[in-house]
Design a protein around this motif. Sequence first.
Motif, short mmCIF file in Angstrom:
data_model
loop_
_atom_site.label_atom_id
_atom_site.label_comp_id
_atom_site.label_asym_id
_atom_site.label_seq_id
_atom_site.Cartn_x
_atom_site.Cartn_y
_atom_site.Cartn_z
N ASP A 1 -4.32 -10.32 -10.39
CA ASP A 1 -4.70 -10.80 -9.05
C ASP A 1 -4.02 -9.79 -8.06
O ASP A 1 -4.78 -8.91 -7.50
N ASP A 2 -3.12 -10.19 -7.99
CA ASP A 2 -2.28 -9.34 -7.23
C ASP A 2 -1.14 -7.87 -7.98
O ASP A 2 -0.96 -7.13 -6.75
N ARG A 3 -1.47 -7.95 -8.64
CA ARG A 3 -0.17 -6.87 -9.64
C ARG A 3 0.97 -7.15 -9.21
O ARG A 3 1.20 -8.38 -9.33
N GLN A 4 1.75 -6.12 -8.97
CA GLN A 4 2.84 -6.70 -8.40
C GLN A 4 3.62 -6.36 -7.05
O GLN A 4 2.82 -4.68 -6.73
N ARG A 5 3.92 -6.80 -6.34
CA ARG A 5 3.74 -7.34 -5.01
C ARG A 5 5.50 -8.01 -4.40
O ARG A 5 5.55 -8.72 -5.05
N ARG A 6 5.54 -7.36 -3.38
CA ARG A 6 6.94 -7.95 -2.72
C ARG A 6 5.83 -8.68 -1.40
O ARG A 6 5.74 -8.26 -0.57
N SER A 7 6.32 -9.92 -1.10
CA SER A 7 6.17 -10.58 0.32
C SER A 7 6.82 -11.67 0.73
O SER A 7 7.88 -11.93 0.32
N THR A 8 7.27 -11.31 2.36
CA THR A 8 8.04 -11.94 3.00
C THR A 8 7.33 -12.48 4.08
O THR A 8 6.71 -12.29 5.17
N SER A 9 8.02 -13.91 4.17
CA SER A 9 7.41 -14.97 4.87
C SER A 9 8.47 -16.17 5.80
O SER A 9 9.09 -15.99 5.31
#
Length: 308
Positions: free
Chosen positions: A130-138
């Motif tokens: 769904d997201d493929r490769q990604r980074r997130s910061t929360s």
Amino acid sequence: MTDNAQPHGSIDVLDFPGADDLIAAGRVEPPSSRVVEAALAQVSAGLVVVPLEAPRRKPSRSRRLLVAAAAVAAIAAGAVAYPVIGVGESRPPASASAAEFLNRMAATAAGASETDAPYWKVHVEVDNEDDRQRRSTSWFDREGHLWSRNLDGSIEKPSPGGKLKAWPVGDRFLTWKQLESLPTDPDALERRLGDDVFGKASTLLQDAPLAPEVRAALFKIMARTEGVKLIGQVEDTKGRKGTAVEFTGRPGWMEDPATGKRTIFPSRTTRLVIDPESGKLLESYDTAKGMPDSRATYLEVGPVDKIG
């Protein structure tokens, strides 16, 4: 043939670094039968720990004998014998069983300090269909209010009435403040988790702001979960060294309430890569036959004093 003579093609099993010191040490008290059985099981297996993605190669006879000699030396010294990673390699030893390793992680987790920080930060890289490769910061506070970093670097603030950050525990979702009321007794906590205790425990250990005693209880629950396997030392996708454990659950199903039709899901295998020094989760993998793999790599998880 003299006492020192060897048949052609044999190996002196005490021909390894430290053998002279071992011989000079003289007699020591023998280890317990449990230690001997665990060590001999690993010696017989001739285990060699390999990187996570590397192909497995059968060790040569001479290397297996040298590995066995090192393990026998540990037994003779009265130490707990772990599988030897490889002759000449300087790596931390792996536990003789998943339960033993996870119980050690429980002790490590219990020794951590409580935090009074107002925020919790999660910086993660995911790779799935769904997201493929990604980074997130929360970031989120104890009430569950959520801040997140946008692609342009700006920070999105919580909106009035917006969603709260919460984790699944049993049939409920709990915010940081609500997680503080979780029991620290493994039996009581396991009852709260309900079904699929390994999956729910691993979800909490990934990025939830838990009290040290609760993290310890989760590791103890996983340690006694039947079917958990110790993989050994691996590297995650960022090259960080950790110890991996693996668990394959039972196949499941979901029923459409409108039609009554059931969808069957294959059994899922979860692999967790854990930092043996801190007990923190470095990476998780999920695989299932006929379904795409998914990965989450935890780059930074922990308390912070401010957003940004």
